[in-house]
Design a protein around this motif. Structure first.
Motif, PDB file in Angstrom:
ATOM      1  N   PHE A   1      11.343 -46.945  38.543  1.00  0.00           N
ATOM      2  CA  PHE A   1      11.184 -46.222  37.283  1.00  0.00           C
ATOM      3  C   PHE A   1      11.747 -44.805  37.331  1.00  0.00           C
ATOM      4  O   PHE A   1      11.590 -44.052  36.366  1.00  0.00           O
ATOM      5  CB  PHE A   1       9.707 -46.184  36.874  1.00  0.00           C
ATOM      6  N   ASP A   2      12.385 -44.451  38.453  1.00  0.00           N
ATOM      7  CA  ASP A   2      13.003 -43.130  38.599  1.00  0.00           C
ATOM      8  C   ASP A   2      11.983 -42.032  38.302  1.00  0.00           C
ATOM      9  O   ASP A   2      12.202 -41.166  37.462  1.00  0.00           O
ATOM     10  CB  ASP A   2      14.222 -43.012  37.678  1.00  0.00           C
ATOM     11  N   ILE A   3      10.846 -42.105  39.007  1.00  0.00           N
ATOM     12  CA  ILE A   3       9.773 -41.142  38.786  1.00  0.00           C
ATOM     13  C   ILE A   3       9.260 -40.642  40.131  1.00  0.00           C
ATOM     14  O   ILE A   3       9.253 -41.377  41.117  1.00  0.00           O
ATOM     15  CB  ILE A   3       8.632 -41.760  37.943  1.00  0.00           C
ATOM     16  N   ASN A   4       8.834 -39.425  40.148  1.00  0.00           N
ATOM     17  CA  ASN A   4       8.245 -38.805  41.321  1.00  0.00           C
ATOM     18  C   ASN A   4       6.918 -39.495  41.642  1.00  0.00           C
ATOM     19  O   ASN A   4       6.156 -39.829  40.744  1.00  0.00           O
ATOM     20  CB  ASN A   4       8.036 -37.319  41.000  1.00  0.00           C
ATOM     21  N   LEU A   5       6.646 -39.700  42.927  1.00  0.00           N
ATOM     22  CA  LEU A   5       5.402 -40.374  43.329  1.00  0.00           C
ATOM     23  C   LEU A   5       4.159 -39.658  42.821  1.00  0.00           C
ATOM     24  O   LEU A   5       3.205 -40.305  42.390  1.00  0.00           O
ATOM     25  CB  LEU A   5       5.321 -40.468  44.858  1.00  0.00           C
ATOM     26  N   THR A   6       4.166 -38.355  42.872  1.00  0.00           N
ATOM     27  CA  THR A   6       3.003 -37.599  42.401  1.00  0.00           C
ATOM     28  C   THR A   6       2.754 -37.878  40.931  1.00  0.00           C
ATOM     29  O   THR A   6       1.613 -38.099  40.519  1.00  0.00           O
ATOM     30  CB  THR A   6       3.203 -36.086  42.633  1.00  0.00           C
TER      31      THR A   6
END
Length: 123
Positions: A55-60
């Protein structure tokens, strides 16, 4: 992983994908994906990384932030992307973030196991 289940569903629907398609793209069973979205089970660290990349998202953001407020923005962003979101270069993010999340996941897993043990004793 306070917001993970909600965020997973938000990201999937914003990308206009089915649970089956997301699961397949990430090498998972559809039932596993469904269990993640419903909170019946939680992914291990490797699956969290795959999902964040997918999803091209930061883990946090995936795990800790409430993305409901950003759902409209995500829908606009994903309309501009292909059906499968591009894989980001998550590995270039600070290692400390992954270590911190891994530690937190381990702590949560221990807490769940402790709670399950207490529930089993009551039966």
């Amino acid at each position: 992983m306070d917001h993970f289940t909600t965020n997973l569903q938000i990201l999937r629907t914003a990308a206009n994908q089915t649970q089956g398609k997301c699961a397949e793209d990430n090498g998972l069973e559809r039932t596993t994906w469904s269990n993640y979205e419903n909170g019946h089970s939680k992914p291990g660290f490797a699956d969290l990384l795959k999902i964040a990349k997918y999803f091209d998202i930061n883990l946090t953001r995936l795990v800790e932030e409430d993305l409901r407020k950003d759902a409209k923005l995500m829908k606009q962003r994903t309309k501009q992307q292909s059906a499968k979101a591009p894989v980001s270069n998550v590995m270039n993010e600070p290692v400390a973030e992954y270590q911190s999340l891994s530690k937190r996941i381990n702590e949560l897993e221990k807490a769940v196991m402790a709670l399950q043990g207490k529930a089993g004793k009551k039966r």
